[in-house]
Design a protein around this motif. Structure first.
Motif, PDB file in Angstrom:
ATOM      1  N   ALA A 154       0.840  -1.209   0.000  1.00  0.00           N
ATOM      2  CA  ALA A 154       0.000   0.000   0.000  1.00  0.00           C
ATOM      3  C   ALA A 154       0.870   1.252   0.000  1.00  0.00           C
ATOM      4  O   ALA A 154       0.581   2.226  -0.706  1.00  0.00           O
ATOM      5  N   ALA A 155       1.973   1.213   0.751  1.00  0.00           N
ATOM      6  CA  ALA A 155       2.873   2.385   0.801  1.00  0.00           C
ATOM      7  C   ALA A 155       3.477   2.624  -0.581  1.00  0.00           C
ATOM      8  O   ALA A 155       3.628   3.770  -1.014  1.00  0.00           O
ATOM      9  N   ARG A 156       3.802   1.556  -1.290  1.00  0.00           N
ATOM     10  CA  ARG A 156       4.358   1.724  -2.649  1.00  0.00           C
ATOM     11  C   ARG A 156       3.312   2.328  -3.576  1.00  0.00           C
ATOM     12  O   ARG A 156       3.613   3.187  -4.399  1.00  0.00           O
ATOM     13  N   ARG A 157       2.059   1.868  -3.426  1.00  0.00           N
ATOM     14  CA  ARG A 157       0.985   2.428  -4.263  1.00  0.00           C
ATOM     15  C   ARG A 157       0.779   3.911  -3.976  1.00  0.00           C
ATOM     16  O   ARG A 157       0.471   4.703  -4.846  1.00  0.00           O
ATOM     17  N   ARG A 158       0.986   4.276  -2.697  1.00  0.00           N
ATOM     18  CA  ARG A 158       0.767   5.669  -2.305  1.00  0.00           C
ATOM     19  C   ARG A 158       1.747   6.593  -3.014  1.00  0.00           C
ATOM     20  O   ARG A 158       1.433   7.754  -3.287  1.00  0.00           O
ATOM     21  N   GLN A 159       2.912   6.044  -3.339  1.00  0.00           N
ATOM     22  CA  GLN A 159       3.900   6.870  -4.047  1.00  0.00           C
ATOM     23  C   GLN A 159       3.386   7.307  -5.417  1.00  0.00           C
ATOM     24  O   GLN A 159       3.804   8.330  -5.940  1.00  0.00           O
ATOM     25  N   ASP A 160       2.448   6.529  -5.975  1.00  0.00           N
ATOM     26  CA  ASP A 160       1.869   6.916  -7.275  1.00  0.00           C
ATOM     27  C   ASP A 160       1.149   8.255  -7.175  1.00  0.00           C
ATOM     28  O   ASP A 160       0.892   8.908  -8.175  1.00  0.00           O
ATOM     29  N   TRP A 161       0.758   8.619  -5.937  1.00  0.00           N
ATOM     30  CA  TRP A 161      -0.011   9.854  -5.739  1.00  0.00           C
ATOM     31  C   TRP A 161       0.875  11.039  -5.405  1.00  0.00           C
ATOM     32  O   TRP A 161       0.389  12.123  -5.140  1.00  0.00           O
ATOM     33  N   GLN A 162       2.184  10.825  -5.396  1.00  0.00           N
ATOM     34  CA  GLN A 162       3.101  11.900  -5.026  1.00  0.00           C
ATOM     35  C   GLN A 162       2.840  13.141  -5.875  1.00  0.00           C
ATOM     36  O   GLN A 162       2.706  13.033  -7.098  1.00  0.00           O
ATOM     37  N   GLY A 163       2.742  14.288  -5.214  1.00  0.00           N
ATOM     38  CA  GLY A 163       2.511  15.531  -5.956  1.00  0.00           C
ATOM     39  C   GLY A 163       1.030  15.833  -6.137  1.00  0.00           C
ATOM     40  O   GLY A 163       0.671  16.946  -6.503  1.00  0.00           O
ATOM     41  N   ALA A 164       0.160  14.859  -5.872  1.00  0.00           N
ATOM     42  CA  ALA A 164      -1.280  15.103  -6.032  1.00  0.00           C
ATOM     43  C   ALA A 164      -1.760  16.019  -4.906  1.00  0.00           C
ATOM     44  O   ALA A 164      -1.183  16.030  -3.817  1.00  0.00           O
ATOM     45  N   ASP A 165      -2.831  16.795  -5.165  1.00  0.00           N
ATOM     46  CA  ASP A 165      -3.314  17.759  -4.178  1.00  0.00           C
ATOM     47  C   ASP A 165      -3.810  17.081  -2.906  1.00  0.00           C
ATOM     48  O   ASP A 165      -3.498  17.494  -1.801  1.00  0.00           O
ATOM     49  N   SER A 166      -4.630  16.047  -3.084  1.00  0.00           N
ATOM     50  CA  SER A 166      -5.149  15.379  -1.887  1.00  0.00           C
ATOM     51  C   SER A 166      -5.037  13.867  -2.038  1.00  0.00           C
ATOM     52  O   SER A 166      -5.998  13.202  -2.436  1.00  0.00           O
ATOM     53  N   PRO A 167      -3.836  13.334  -1.748  1.00  0.00           N
ATOM     54  CA  PRO A 167      -3.665  11.881  -1.864  1.00  0.00           C
ATOM     55  C   PRO A 167      -4.578  11.160  -0.866  1.00  0.00           C
ATOM     56  O   PRO A 167      -4.844  11.690   0.215  1.00  0.00           O
ATOM     57  N   PRO A 168      -5.085   9.997  -1.218  1.00  0.00           N
ATOM     58  CA  PRO A 168      -5.967   9.287  -0.297  1.00  0.00           C
ATOM     59  C   PRO A 168      -5.237   8.879   0.979  1.00  0.00           C
ATOM     60  O   PRO A 168      -4.005   8.777   0.990  1.00  0.00           O
ATOM     61  N   LEU A 169      -6.019   8.653   2.033  1.00  0.00           N
ATOM     62  CA  LEU A 169      -5.425   8.226   3.298  1.00  0.00           C
ATOM     63  C   LEU A 169      -4.838   6.830   3.131  1.00  0.00           C
ATOM     64  O   LEU A 169      -5.359   6.017   2.362  1.00  0.00           O
ATOM     65  N   MET A 170      -3.779   6.582   3.900  1.00  0.00           N
ATOM     66  CA  MET A 170      -3.110   5.284   3.839  1.00  0.00           C
ATOM     67  C   MET A 170      -4.098   4.139   4.087  1.00  0.00           C
ATOM     68  O   MET A 170      -4.053   3.105   3.413  1.00  0.00           O
ATOM     69  N   GLU A 171      -5.016   4.344   5.068  1.00  0.00           N
ATOM     70  CA  GLU A 171      -5.939   3.233   5.376  1.00  0.00           C
ATOM     71  C   GLU A 171      -6.876   2.951   4.197  1.00  0.00           C
ATOM     72  O   GLU A 171      -7.258   1.801   3.966  1.00  0.00           O
ATOM     73  N   ASN A 172      -7.209   3.994   3.420  1.00  0.00           N
ATOM     74  CA  ASN A 172      -8.072   3.773   2.252  1.00  0.00           C
ATOM     75  C   ASN A 172      -7.314   3.038   1.154  1.00  0.00           C
ATOM     76  O   ASN A 172      -7.877   2.173   0.478  1.00  0.00           O
ATOM     77  N   ILE A 173      -6.045   3.394   0.980  1.00  0.00           N
ATOM     78  CA  ILE A 173      -5.247   2.699  -0.045  1.00  0.00           C
ATOM     79  C   ILE A 173      -5.108   1.230   0.341  1.00  0.00           C
ATOM     80  O   ILE A 173      -5.249   0.329  -0.487  1.00  0.00           O
ATOM     81  N   MET A 174      -4.880   0.996   1.635  1.00  0.00           N
ATOM     82  CA  MET A 174      -4.698  -0.383   2.105  1.00  0.00           C
ATOM     83  C   MET A 174      -5.977  -1.192   1.849  1.00  0.00           C
ATOM     84  O   MET A 174      -5.916  -2.332   1.387  1.00  0.00           O
ATOM     85  N   ALA A 175      -7.114  -0.554   2.119  1.00  0.00           N
ATOM     86  CA  ALA A 175      -8.394  -1.250   1.902  1.00  0.00           C
ATOM     87  C   ALA A 175      -8.596  -1.543   0.413  1.00  0.00           C
ATOM     88  O   ALA A 175      -9.061  -2.619   0.029  1.00  0.00           O
ATOM     89  N   GLU A 176      -8.207  -0.582  -0.439  1.00  0.00           N
ATOM     90  CA  GLU A 176      -8.380  -0.770  -1.885  1.00  0.00           C
ATOM     91  C   GLU A 176      -7.464  -1.883  -2.407  1.00  0.00           C
ATOM     92  O   GLU A 176      -7.886  -2.715  -3.213  1.00  0.00           O
ATOM     93  N   VAL A 177      -6.222  -1.893  -1.926  1.00  0.00           N
ATOM     94  CA  VAL A 177      -5.281  -2.943  -2.364  1.00  0.00           C
ATOM     95  C   VAL A 177      -5.789  -4.309  -1.900  1.00  0.00           C
ATOM     96  O   VAL A 177      -5.773  -5.286  -2.660  1.00  0.00           O
ATOM     97  N   ALA A 178      -6.295  -4.369  -0.662  1.00  0.00           N
ATOM     98  CA  ALA A 178      -6.808  -5.644  -0.136  1.00  0.00           C
ATOM     99  C   ALA A 178      -8.020  -6.107  -0.943  1.00  0.00           C
ATOM    100  O   ALA A 178      -8.174  -7.295  -1.239  1.00  0.00           O
ATOM    101  N   ALA A 179      -8.865  -5.148  -1.346  1.00  0.00           N
ATOM    102  CA  ALA A 179     -10.059  -5.504  -2.128  1.00  0.00           C
ATOM    103  C   ALA A 179      -9.652  -6.028  -3.500  1.00  0.00           C
ATOM    104  O   ALA A 179     -10.219  -7.005  -4.008  1.00  0.00           O
ATOM    105  N   ARG A 180      -8.637  -5.398  -4.100  1.00  0.00           N
ATOM    106  CA  ARG A 180      -8.166  -5.869  -5.416  1.00  0.00           C
ATOM    107  C   ARG A 180      -7.527  -7.245  -5.300  1.00  0.00           C
ATOM    108  O   ARG A 180      -7.705  -8.094  -6.162  1.00  0.00           O
ATOM    109  N   ASP A 181      -6.816  -7.491  -4.201  1.00  0.00           N
ATOM    110  CA  ASP A 181      -6.234  -8.830  -3.974  1.00  0.00           C
ATOM    111  C   ASP A 181      -7.339  -9.871  -3.968  1.00  0.00           C
ATOM    112  O   ASP A 181      -7.240 -10.907  -4.611  1.00  0.00           O
TER     113      ASP A 181
END
Ligand code: DC
Length: 222
Positions: A154-181
């Motif tokens: 999830a932390a690696r995925r969060r790097q995709d948002w670097q520079g974005a105005d409002s990157p999603p919260l870490m817990e939301n990214i983790m939930a999304e990655v888990a759902a895709r898994d």
């Protein structure tokens, strides 16, 4: 190592597959094949055309005509539609979501598999995705499966948002990655699984260079 081998790299999102596959292909002088980009391209173009993905006939005639051009260089894998490079368009969260929806459709999976096999017909490829060693290239000479702990991915995925105005919260990214898994592992068609004979690498505490080094060492040792 045999000349012009087929090498597969499978694993869940954020395991490091794309970077590793690209660098491995570069150091071997092989073609890098990003199967996920083909699912993304189908999703992108089908959405632009306003296609009903529940209509198998419409989908079939669309895919029969859909022939994006593929180029692969040291920067990565590029897709072109009507002379336009679409690689950047394919990386949006909307396309990610749509891609995981089209990836469950057997007709779409067949289209992607055929394109990949065509691109790999002369060997000398590193193919990356979820089913490369299980379904698309079961006879591949070398198979790798990369994984890492969920918070790391999830932390690696969060790097995709670097520079974005409002990157999603870490817990939301983790939930999304888990759902895709869950979606990738439980779907009926070509679920994500460790291919038979694959070398498993846990990339949680490894740098990209270390993972590439391990892959090269295994390839050169055989
Ligand atoms: O690796 P990616 O995020 O670019 O993949 C996009 C989507 O395609 C993702 O939902 C998983 C799916 N996919 C798949 O089902 N099989 C593959 N070989 C590659 C990707």
């Amino acid at each position: 190592m045999g000349a012009r081998a087929v090498i597969t790299i499978d694993g869940p999102a954020g395991a490091g597959k794309s970077t590793v596959a690209r660098l491995l292909a570069r150091s071997l002088g092989y073609l890098y094949l990003d199967s996920g980009a083909l699912y993304r391209a189908v999703a992108w173009q089908a959405s632009r055309l306003g296609l009903d993905l529940g209509d198998p006939r419409a989908l079939s005639s669309f895919l029969a005509e859909f022939k994006p051009e593929v180029t692969s260089d040291k920067e990565g894998f590029h897709l072109w539609v009507n002379g336009q490079e679409i690689s950047k368009e394919l990386r949006t969260p909307q396309v990610s979501r749509a891609a995981s929806r089209v990836a469950v459709l057997p007709r779409v999976r067949r289209w992607v598999k055929e394109r990949l096999r065509h691109l790999a017909r002369a060997g000398g490829v590193v193919a990356e995705g979820r089913d490369q060693g299980t379904v698309v290239f079961p006879e591949a000479e070398y198979k790798f499966f990369l994984d890492a702990a969920l918070p790391t991915r999830a932390a690696r995925r969060r790097q995709d948002w670097q520079g974005a105005d409002s990157p999603p919260l870490m817990e939301n990214i983790m939930a999304e990655v888990a759902a895709r898994d869950r979606q990738d592992e439980t779907r009926a068609e070509a679920p994500l699984a460790i291919p038979q004979g694959a070398i498993f690498i846990d990339t949680t505490d490894l740098s990209i260079e270390e993972v590439v080094g391990q892959c090269l060492a295994r390839i050169r040792a055989s």
